[in-house]
Design an enzyme around this catalytic site. Structure first.
Site, PDB file in Angstrom:
ATOM      1  N   GLY A 113     -26.586 -40.816  22.326  1.00 34.81           N
ATOM      2  CA  GLY A 113     -26.500 -41.084  20.888  1.00 34.81           C
ATOM      3  C   GLY A 113     -25.224 -41.847  20.552  1.00 34.81           C
ATOM      4  O   GLY A 113     -25.234 -42.798  19.763  1.00 34.81           O
TER       5      GLY A 113
ATOM      6  N   GLY B 241     -21.311 -32.578   6.453  1.00 37.99           N
ATOM      7  CA  GLY B 241     -21.970 -31.837   7.533  1.00 37.99           C
ATOM      8  C   GLY B 241     -21.990 -30.342   7.310  1.00 37.99           C
ATOM      9  O   GLY B 241     -22.551 -29.605   8.112  1.00 37.99           O
TER      10      GLY B 241
ATOM     11  N   ASP C 299     -20.186 -29.572  19.336  1.00 35.93           N
ATOM     12  CA  ASP C 299     -19.141 -29.205  20.264  1.00 35.93           C
ATOM     13  C   ASP C 299     -18.810 -30.383  21.184  1.00 35.93           C
ATOM     14  O   ASP C 299     -17.655 -30.700  21.393  1.00 35.93           O
ATOM     15  CB  ASP C 299     -19.589 -27.973  21.037  1.00 35.93           C
ATOM     16  CG  ASP C 299     -20.109 -26.922  20.067  1.00 35.93           C
ATOM     17  OD1 ASP C 299     -19.321 -26.440  19.258  1.00 35.93           O
ATOM     18  OD2 ASP C 299     -21.319 -26.652  20.093  1.00 35.93           O
TER      19      ASP C 299
ATOM     20  N   THR D 245     -27.599 -36.599  12.636  1.00 31.40           N
ATOM     21  CA  THR D 245     -26.394 -36.247  11.891  1.00 31.40           C
ATOM     22  C   THR D 245     -25.157 -36.821  12.554  1.00 31.40           C
ATOM     23  O   THR D 245     -24.221 -37.233  11.877  1.00 31.40           O
ATOM     24  CB  THR D 245     -26.270 -34.724  11.806  1.00 31.40           C
ATOM     25  OG1 THR D 245     -27.527 -34.200  11.412  1.00 31.40           O
ATOM     26  CG2 THR D 245     -25.246 -34.332  10.777  1.00 31.40           C
TER      27      THR D 245
ATOM     28  N   HIS E 221     -34.848 -23.485  -0.059  1.00 29.32           N
ATOM     29  CA  HIS E 221     -34.095 -23.403   1.195  1.00 29.32           C
ATOM     30  C   HIS E 221     -33.674 -21.961   1.446  1.00 29.32           C
ATOM     31  O   HIS E 221     -32.763 -21.692   2.209  1.00 29.32           O
ATOM     32  CB  HIS E 221     -32.847 -24.278   1.152  1.00 29.32           C
ATOM     33  CG  HIS E 221     -33.090 -25.651   0.645  1.00 29.32           C
ATOM     34  ND1 HIS E 221     -32.899 -26.000  -0.673  1.00 29.32           N
ATOM     35  CD2 HIS E 221     -33.547 -26.758   1.266  1.00 29.32           C
ATOM     36  CE1 HIS E 221     -33.196 -27.279  -0.826  1.00 29.32           C
ATOM     37  NE2 HIS E 221     -33.608 -27.767   0.323  1.00 29.32           N
TER      38      HIS E 221
ATOM     39  N   HIS F 295     -25.850 -36.207  23.557  1.00 29.73           N
ATOM     40  CA  HIS F 295     -24.711 -36.691  22.771  1.00 29.73           C
ATOM     41  C   HIS F 295     -24.180 -38.009  23.323  1.00 29.73           C
ATOM     42  O   HIS F 295     -23.845 -38.918  22.551  1.00 29.73           O
ATOM     43  CB  HIS F 295     -23.603 -35.635  22.747  1.00 29.73           C
ATOM     44  CG  HIS F 295     -22.421 -36.049  21.920  1.00 29.73           C
ATOM     45  ND1 HIS F 295     -22.517 -36.241  20.559  1.00 29.73           N
ATOM     46  CD2 HIS F 295     -21.143 -36.350  22.258  1.00 29.73           C
ATOM     47  CE1 HIS F 295     -21.333 -36.623  20.094  1.00 29.73           C
ATOM     48  NE2 HIS F 295     -20.482 -36.690  21.106  1.00 29.73           N
ATOM     49  N   GLY F 296     -24.120 -38.116  24.663  1.00 29.38           N
ATOM     50  CA  GLY F 296     -23.616 -39.350  25.256  1.00 29.38           C
ATOM     51  C   GLY F 296     -24.491 -40.531  24.886  1.00 29.38           C
ATOM     52  O   GLY F 296     -24.001 -41.592  24.481  1.00 29.38           O
TER      53      GLY F 296
END
Lengths: 572, 572
Positions: free
Chosen positions: A401, A483, A551, A441, A217, A398-399
């Site tokens: 999900g 996270g 965010d 995530t 990584h 985002h909404g």
């Protein structure tokens, strides 16, 4: 570079669905990863592997007869959550206990460890063996600090072959530990990989240079030099490994299984040119070579690098190494293809039990269900707005999900309520459904939040301000650890942590469930985050914002907290 | 880019030795390529595949039980010589005849064709089936002009499974042709690959763009567009292929085996994300999916590209596709591992027969042997000088390579002489030994030269000026066709062709074996080439100088011609 993707935050999840679609005869998708789609011998130990995605065939490509029983698959280069590990282990469990084995990385150690505790609590014997083969990642004195790289394979293979042969959990653990002790790797790299959607590689090695010991990584290496010839590289790799033969193995006449592994863009012909010389050097050193592997066995997307692993064999390890296996990416020997599992029957066997709960906790569970209903209403009412906010710095989903996740969570919670669940169990049903159905995530993080709060509430006690406050704070810590975000990173952590602190302060002062006060604090934090949104823009590479859509996540969390105020006030 | 190599001109050969070292249980090296190291059922058809190197697992990775019996392996992206194909086919032949099958490229068509003639001449039944799956490389009206790409695999697999089941050569040919008819591929590319030692990629696609239909060696595509999302790419690939379903297959309810192939740096997770959508699209179209393959099956070093192949199945094809296989890079089903061949016994079975020759030709063979002795003396005396010249524009190993090749050739020629060989057979023994032991393109070219002259001389006739002249001219043509060099490219062709022309002119005028005059012409040509050497420098990428070390080759050829003058004069 990685060019082909849809929503970068869905990449790992879509790849997981793809590998299952390509290998239905070997793999079955379960929440958090994959398990074998073939029947294993009842009572045998289940070997569950895993880690971040982006390393195919590690880890899903190594699941199948003779190798692992399941793989917990985190987001790209991110550990799976403890819930994902738990879920996969639960599905893979076959009556003989579970070995969790994986490369030694802090996130994995934490989450596999938490999953182990949960399994043991449920009566499933579970042990952990870490893979620590990378000799350049720490000195021999601190061997336990070493990272796991391509040597994963020897440990997985030996442990799985032992499990397949009917060994007990203690025996499988001993085999895995001994295989790890007998495995050493050394790697070099020429350039880093590019995460989907990122503008540049995760790291670079200067052109014409080779980094020795660089991690898969991009973890720092030990030195740098000019790119050598293939033969010189073979000589370097073999010399390093022959310089650190595990204790008690006389070099002359020893048997080794070499693994020459390409990280992604060092291609097959190059690997064979190098192996040609590795083979000769090992023979010249008086070693007997047993079933070498040359190819791409642990990759890092399109990273340019190569590693050599030597697995030092004794009779037992040689037998285990030579044992047949049949997985999407790893096959040897003659395998009699096992009976396919009936997906319906398998799903039934995965049905979760509902532990007994007190009347008080069942009442509390009813309250939690109401809270989830309000949460769903809030998300539905604001889904477009959340998408709009997310589009500033994220992918605008985002909404969607959140809707997918919370509707699934509500449905699971209702099932738990109907089955007389207490608060912890109801939240755990909801958490698993959210993490599984929302994917990505963000889904996993909401799974962590609900699980953490549920664990604090328990299945026996009534609502209590201290426990609720402690649960919210635990959620904050667990989300940070999962996270990789810190306070101040402008993610939902910036809302969750002060909210939890405020709840704790008030609870310590005996102020009861001071939800309203804490909700104000949370809203201020969310506004501070949201104000910065236009400045953050899309510039940050995905790796830095490993929370997915952080965010917008801060905004949605604060909306939900606010919306819950009347409910929580009413039970104050 | 390809970073790890030793001498770039030895890369393909070293990779060949490496793949055999890594897979001794499946592969055995023979001159020109590899064959199975396991015993096949006597009397069955041998399926021999092949082509240029740089496409692993095509072609050596596809040799083994249930798949090919042997692979002829040319230099990087260059066809194997007819001698290499012949040699591999001879070794793979199992008493049931040979199917040669490979992608439709001009060089391969020529050399496999020549090998076929040679095999038939020796009494080995041999047929050819070309793979022409790439729908973007020619229209449906000119389907026979299409190139072969990842669809190679379906043809190889079906033909080999039929051979394994005991089908006759005619039956295997019919199966291969039908599999090819039922196979269609469409590919896209994002960037080209870099040959070992080259300063830049073989070709480029502009950043952020995707070339449709670009060939795996950079052959021109049909259009270009922005890089799409993974799902859009899946939709594009599926739409193109559903638009050209082979004749006589009703779309609804049809069965297909899809192959989603990565060319080198489109990595596994990307392939799985794309496959997830491909799978759904094919199902939506009413198709039944049978044992898909998703991975790297035909690569082009580190080329960034991907192709989708659909193999449209009927009952017979499905059975053949599902049949077990066990090769270094391709496994399916349960394979009972076959008996290993004893290398010593196998080598014995490869011993070549010496056909009967006339007394005159045996005498001529004695003269040829003397010529080879002079050749060896000349090369030995000038090896350092040849290395020095080669270092100007090449890798400085021309002297060493020539020494290795000609000493092996002399030894083989002596064996042939002891066994009463005629001129053709003696030269053929020498040619095979040279090509095999010298390796690389330069060795293969000297093999072509000696074989071509031998074929003109025959095993029955005495020396004759016309035949010798015709042999030298044939050598010139064959070298040009094999090495892709033209007259004026400053390679050994510039010496060989005028030398042959001069011999032919003189022979036509009845001037006997006018070696001395022709040798002067050859020397002038060599000097003209050598003068240019410092100007040529190292600038030319390897791909353009596919003759390996061409300029020094012109000098050494002229030296050898000159040194032979007294001998040939004496038999004038």
């Amino acid at each position: 570079m990685t060019r082909l993707f849809n929503d970068p935050s869905e990449f790992a999840e879509e790849a997981r669905l793809g590998v299952v679609a390509a290998h239905p005869d070997k793999l079955m998708a379960v929440p958090g990863g994959v398990v074998r789609s073939t029947r294993s011998k009842p009572g045998t130990v289940a070997v569950v592997i895993g880690g971040g995605s982006g390393h195919y065939p590690a880890f899903s490509g190594l699941v199948g007869q003779g190798l692992a029983h399941g793989a917990a698959m985190g987001n790209l280069f991110s550990s799976p959550s403890s819930q994902q590990v738990y879920s996969v282990a639960k599905a893979a469990h076959n009556g003989g206990g579970v070995l969790l084995t994986f490369g030694n990385y802090a996130g994995d150690v934490l989450h596999f460890g938490q999953a182990r505790e949960r399994l043991i609590k449920e009566g499933i014997p579970c042990e952990i063996v870490l893979v620590t083969d990378d000799i350049s990642s720490a000195s021999l004195e601190e061997i336990e600090k070493r990272r796991g790289i391509a040597g994963d394979l020897t440990v997985f293979k030996a442990a799985s072959a032992a499990a397949e042969a009917g060994a007990t959990l203690a025996e499988v653990v001993a085999v895995a530990a001994e295989a790890n002790r007998r495995t050493r790797s050394f790697g070099v790299a020429f350039d880093g990989c590019t995460l989907p959607g990122a503008g540049d590689a995760l790291f670079h090695v200067p052109a014409g240079r080779m980094a020795l010991g660089l991690g898969i990584h991009g973890e720092p290496g030990i030195s740098e030099q000019e790119v050598p010839t293939a033969d010189q590289l073979a000589e370097l790799l073999v010399a390093r490994l022959l310089d650190e033969v595990p204790d008690g193995i006389p070099l002359n006449g020893a048997r080794v299984a070499p693994i020459l592994n390409g990280l992604g863009t060092v291609k097959y012909e190059e690997l064979f040119v190098i192996y040609r010389r590795v083979d000769a050097l090992l023979r010249d050193a008086g070693l007997t070579i047993v079933e070498p592997d040359v190819g791409e066995l642990v990759t890092s997307l399109d990273m340019a690098g190569v590693s050599l692993t030597l697995f030092w064999l004794d009779d037992e390890m040689e037998t285990l190494w030579r044992a047949p296996a049949n997985t999407p990416a790893y096959r040897k020997g003659s395998v009699m293809v096992a009976e396919a599992l009936d997906p319906a029957e398998f799903q039934q066997s995965l049905e979760r039990e509902v532990p007994g709960a007190s009347e008080a906790s069942r009442q509390l569970a009813g309250g939690v269900l109401k809270a989830l209903e309000i949460l769903v209403e809030t998300v539905d009412a604001n889904a477009d707005e959340l998408g709009r906010i997310d589009a500033v710095a994220g992918d605008g989903d985002h909404g969607i999900g959140m809707q997918r996740g919370c509707h699934a969570a509500l449905e699971a919670a209702r099932e738990a309520r109907d089955r007389q669940a207490g608060a912890e169990t109801l939240l755990s049903f909801a958490a698993d459904a959210w993490a599984d159905r929302a994917g990505g995530t963000s889904g996993a993080i909401w799974g962590v939040i609900l699980t953490s709060i549920g664990e604090a509430l328990g299945d026996q006690q009534p609502l209590n301000a201290q426990r609720l406050a402690a649960g919210v704070s635990a959620a904050g810590s667990n989300v940070m650890s999962f996270g990789k975000a810190r306070l101040g990173d402008k993610t939902l952590v910036d809302v969750l942590v002060p909210f939890g602190e405020c709840l704790n302060e008030q609870a310590a002062q005996g102020s009861g469930v001071a939800w309203q006060i804490a909700a104000q604090r949370a809203q201020q934090a969310a506004e501070a985050t949201a104000e910065l949104l236009p400045k953050v823009g899309r510039a940050r590479p995905l790796a830095e914002k490993s929370l997915g859509t952080p965010d917008a996540g801060a905004v949605s969390l604060s909306m939900i907290i606010r919306a819950l105020t009347p409910l929580i006030k009413s039970c104050d």
